[in-house]
Design an enzyme around this catalytic site. Structure first.
Site, mmCIF file in Angstrom:
data_model
loop_
_atom_site.group_PDB
_atom_site.id
_atom_site.type_symbol
_atom_site.label_atom_id
_atom_site.label_comp_id
_atom_site.label_asym_id
_atom_site.label_seq_id
_atom_site.Cartn_x
_atom_site.Cartn_y
_atom_site.Cartn_z
ATOM 1 N N ASP A 1 -0.429 -4.493 -3.688
ATOM 2 C CA ASP A 1 -1.440 -3.437 -3.884
ATOM 3 C C ASP A 1 -0.846 -2.050 -3.691
ATOM 4 O OD1 ASP A 1 -3.177 -5.576 -4.112
ATOM 5 O OD2 ASP A 1 -3.969 -5.393 -2.089
ATOM 6 N N ASP B 1 0.816 -1.227 0.000
ATOM 7 C CA ASP B 1 0.000 0.000 0.000
ATOM 8 C C ASP B 1 0.842 1.266 0.000
ATOM 9 O OD1 ASP B 1 -2.004 -1.840 0.130
ATOM 10 O OD2 ASP B 1 -2.858 -1.155 2.014
#
Length: 397
Positions: free
Chosen positions: A255, A228
């Site tokens: 991600d 992230d």
């Protein structure tokens, strides 16, 4: 491997396969920066509002300076000073080469800011170590150990919104730089969440940068973390937030470019690393409102992986986030349905060429795309992750 690539080159013209959908020129034509930046306002009633962000320009003399003998000691102090100065004119903050440890919170409601590195991006470092798995109380103690935020400061409400959370973990508060300011410009900075490889390969969200507001620009940036890294978000889940990213390097393993914003990444490099997680890493996790056409556009960019992935190509380009649906499962038309087009870009070695899109993050919804004639690219019953006119070893054609 060579045989698989040759087969893909033969098979994957438009419409591609259910595991690897490819757009035709006609289908790809609407997906331009002008489209992604063409609307503001609520998702259910978008307003035509063309935004054409020019390259970020920096002044000969900044309004505020960080570093050096006479500058502020850190960026947060300069942000506070700019907000206290007030007004509606753009204010500039020059950050001199050095390493500045600590978080930076940029609240809504102040003058538009341009914060830029006064030197090469590699030499201007904003960094901090914070892991989303800690409690809000631990987060508050860690972030504010030296009294960085105090009642009455411009960013006090941002700090309090995380410090007083009643959730088990700090979650997306675990970021180095967090911006809620409209018309923010960031240029020539390296932002690193230095948690990096100090933790196992499990779920350790550790954001470098989180942006929540409309008309945010990044240029010549370096964003580094593992899970992230960059959250391009919209603070109001019902309203559009646009983000323009140019000539920027983003590094991570899970991600690491994600969020709800309508974001365009032009001439950027995304690097998947294996130092913490040596297989199955994912670059993008868009979280687009289900009935809005434009999530992430990646154009004229590079998707590459390090030596670990080149030896065992299991990397994924992306997956839908499906935020908020862990209890219900994916609900067509209600759950966000991430949209992403990677076009005119270089796809390096290290990715799973047969199945480059992973199941959704929150629900494990299997990836599936329409490939029928006359398909609806925004069908809520299918994924919206596509490719067009890419090149390189992991490209489809």
């Amino acid at each position: 491997m060579k045989t698989v690539l040759l087969m893909l080159a033969t098979l994957l013209a438009a419409p591609g396969t259910p595991a690897r959908p490819i757009l035709s020129p006609a289908e790809a034509a609407p997906y331009t920066a002008a489209s992604y930046f063409g609307y503001s306002g609520p998702y259910d009633n978008p307003i035509a509002d063309p935004w054409r962000p020019p390259p970020i320009s920096t002044p000969r003399r900044a309004d505020f300076v960080v570093g050096g003998r006479h500058g502020f000691a850190d960026v947060q102090q300069a942000v506070n000073a700019a907000y206290r100065a007030g007004g509606t004119q753009r204010r500039s903050i020059a950050v001199r080469p050095g390493t500045y440890t600590g978080t930076v919170f940029i609240p809504a409601g102040g003058p538009p800011l341009t914060i830029y590195g006064d030197g090469p991006a590699r030499a201007v470092n904003l960094e901090f170590t914070v892991d989303a798995t800690i409690t809000p109380a631990q987060w508050a103690q860690q972030v504010n150990a030296g009294g960085r935020y105090a009642e009455g400061d411009p960013a006090w409400s941002m700090f309090q919104s995380c410090a007083t959370k009643t959730t088990a973990t700090a979650a997306l508060c675990a970021t180095v730089v967090w911006a809620q300011s409209t018309d923010l410009q960031l240029k020539g900075l390296t932002i690193t969440n230095t948690l990096l490889d100090t933790v196992d390969r499990g779920t350790h969200q550790a954001l470098a940068l989180r942006t929540d507001a409309d008309r945010t620009q990044l240029e010549g940036m370096r964003l580094i973390s593992r899970q992230d890294t960059f959250l391009a978000n919209a603070a109001d889940v019902d309203r559009i937030a646009r983000v323009a990213v140019r000539h920027t390097y983003v590094e991570g393993d899970t991600d690491f470019v994600f969020g709800r914003a309508a974001a365009v990444f032009d001439r950027c490099e995304f690097r998947l690393v294996s130092s913490r997680k040596d297989s199955g890493g994912v670059i993008f996790a868009p979280n687009t409102a289900p009935h809005f056409r434009y999530g992430f556009l990646v154009t004229r960019s590079r998707l590459v992986a390090d030596a670990g992935y080149r030896a065992a190509p299991t990397g994924r380009f992306g997956r839908a986030w499906d935020q908020g649906a862990s209890a219900t499962g994916y609900l067509p038309g209600i759950t966000p349905n991430g949209q992403l087009l990677i076009r005119d870009s270089y796809l390096g070695v290290g990715f799973d060429v047969a199945a480059p899109w992973a199941p959704a993050a929150t629900t494990s919804r299997p990836f599936l795309a329409r490939v029928d004639e006359g398909r609806d690219l925004d069908d809520v019953n299918f994924n919206r992750l596509y490719e067009f006119a890419n090149h390189g070893p992991s490209a489809a054609s």
